[in-house]
Write a protein that holds these residues in place. Sequence first.
Motif, PDB file in Angstrom:
ATOM      1  N   VAL A  80       0.852  -1.187   0.000  1.00 31.61           N
ATOM      2  CA  VAL A  80       0.000   0.000   0.000  1.00 31.61           C
ATOM      3  C   VAL A  80       0.891   1.241   0.000  1.00 31.61           C
ATOM      4  O   VAL A  80       1.799   1.354   0.827  1.00 31.61           O
ATOM      5  N   ILE A  81       0.622   2.148  -0.924  1.00 29.00           N
ATOM      6  CA  ILE A  81       1.389   3.381  -1.022  1.00 29.00           C
ATOM      7  C   ILE A  81       0.540   4.548  -0.517  1.00 29.00           C
ATOM      8  O   ILE A  81      -0.599   4.730  -0.938  1.00 29.00           O
ATOM      9  N   SER A  82       1.126   5.327   0.387  1.00 26.93           N
ATOM     10  CA  SER A  82       0.506   6.564   0.852  1.00 26.93           C
ATOM     11  C   SER A  82       1.331   7.720   0.300  1.00 26.93           C
ATOM     12  O   SER A  82       2.347   8.102   0.879  1.00 26.93           O
ATOM     13  N   VAL A 142      -2.529   2.074  -4.477  1.00 26.41           N
ATOM     14  CA  VAL A 142      -2.034   3.448  -4.395  1.00 26.41           C
ATOM     15  C   VAL A 142      -3.173   4.320  -3.879  1.00 26.41           C
ATOM     16  O   VAL A 142      -4.199   4.493  -4.546  1.00 26.41           O
ATOM     17  N   CYS A 143      -2.991   4.845  -2.696  1.00 25.50           N
ATOM     18  CA  CYS A 143      -4.053   5.597  -2.032  1.00 25.50           C
ATOM     19  C   CYS A 143      -4.084   7.048  -2.500  1.00 25.50           C
ATOM     20  O   CYS A 143      -3.178   7.533  -3.178  1.00 25.50           O
ATOM     21  N   PRO A 151      -2.182   9.757   7.853  1.00 29.92           N
ATOM     22  CA  PRO A 151      -3.185   9.148   6.980  1.00 29.92           C
ATOM     23  C   PRO A 151      -4.612   9.595   7.267  1.00 29.92           C
ATOM     24  O   PRO A 151      -5.553   9.083   6.667  1.00 29.92           O
ATOM     25  N   GLN A 152      -4.769  10.564   8.164  1.00 30.46           N
ATOM     26  CA  GLN A 152      -6.112  11.040   8.482  1.00 30.46           C
ATOM     27  C   GLN A 152      -6.791  11.695   7.276  1.00 30.46           C
ATOM     28  O   GLN A 152      -8.018  11.774   7.225  1.00 30.46           O
ATOM     29  N   THR A 153      -5.992  12.191   6.325  1.00 32.07           N
ATOM     30  CA  THR A 153      -6.557  12.900   5.174  1.00 32.07           C
ATOM     31  C   THR A 153      -6.595  12.049   3.915  1.00 32.07           C
ATOM     32  O   THR A 153      -6.908  12.569   2.838  1.00 32.07           O
ATOM     33  N   ASN A 154      -6.274  10.760   4.012  1.00 32.32           N
ATOM     34  CA  ASN A 154      -6.422   9.903   2.829  1.00 32.32           C
ATOM     35  C   ASN A 154      -7.101   8.593   3.195  1.00 32.32           C
ATOM     36  O   ASN A 154      -7.673   8.457   4.284  1.00 32.32           O
ATOM     37  N   ASP A 155      -7.063   7.618   2.292  1.00 32.15           N
ATOM     38  CA  ASP A 155      -7.849   6.397   2.467  1.00 32.15           C
ATOM     39  C   ASP A 155      -7.002   5.179   2.830  1.00 32.15           C
ATOM     40  O   ASP A 155      -7.441   4.052   2.656  1.00 32.15           O
ATOM     41  N   VAL A 156      -5.809   5.374   3.391  1.00 30.14           N
ATOM     42  CA  VAL A 156      -4.958   4.240   3.731  1.00 30.14           C
ATOM     43  C   VAL A 156      -5.635   3.302   4.720  1.00 30.14           C
ATOM     44  O   VAL A 156      -5.687   2.084   4.510  1.00 30.14           O
TER      45      VAL A 156
END
Length: 241
Positions: A80-82, A142-143, A151-156
């Motif tokens: 998984v890529i952040s 790829v998130c 990661p609070q601001t993305n979908d990880v």
Amino acid sequence: MPAASTPAKYLDPVDPALPKVDVTLELPRTALVVTDPQIDFLSPKGAAWGAFGESITELNTVENLGRVFEAAKRAGIEVVISPHYYYPFDHRWDFAATGETLMHKLRMFDRRDPLSLEGFDGSGADWMPEYKPYIEDGKTIVCSPHKIAGPQTNDVVFQLRKKKIDQVILAGMAANFCVESHLRDFVEKGFEVAVVRDATAGSKLPEGDAYLAALVNFRWFANALWSADEVIDRLAAKGAS
């Protein structure tokens, strides 16, 4: 264990006060999460090399992270890529803290538009060329981009939960910024986290050695702190069992 060439100041204490814990990997529950494997952090051509290059070189971060990618793919675990991207509207924020102000000033991770890849290939926002075979294999998740550090601001976390993942091997850039922020959030959300100590790096500035600061906090917050060699051996052993 740290590599034999690891500077003394980064070695674990001979007589630690913190209790020793570890992670017993179960591969169906495990993912490798990599933050910001991008040119602007990891390449001499990148915008932040002046701040991070010494630490990256010292720790052999680029090669170690590549070896961890390869081991994860060989073991068949989720990768998984952040990533970190900034679009033109992100540069119009009304306020920012110190680290993000520096990133904006350096024009790190800039992209023309969320829906366009024009000018992306080979830019600072692009993946390191060494990692493209692992990231662009049609299997890696790829998130959406995180915007500051966590990661609070993305979908990880959403992606991990949807794959029933609760063990994370964490690597990438930068040690005291995005890696530590992801670590803290994952731990608060109930994940077991093993940080790959030599597949990350930190800035070296008059304000201090950010990798050393992160290493202290990794010892407090992570469930395990492994070298790239240890990750590779553990994944290989689990894959063979």
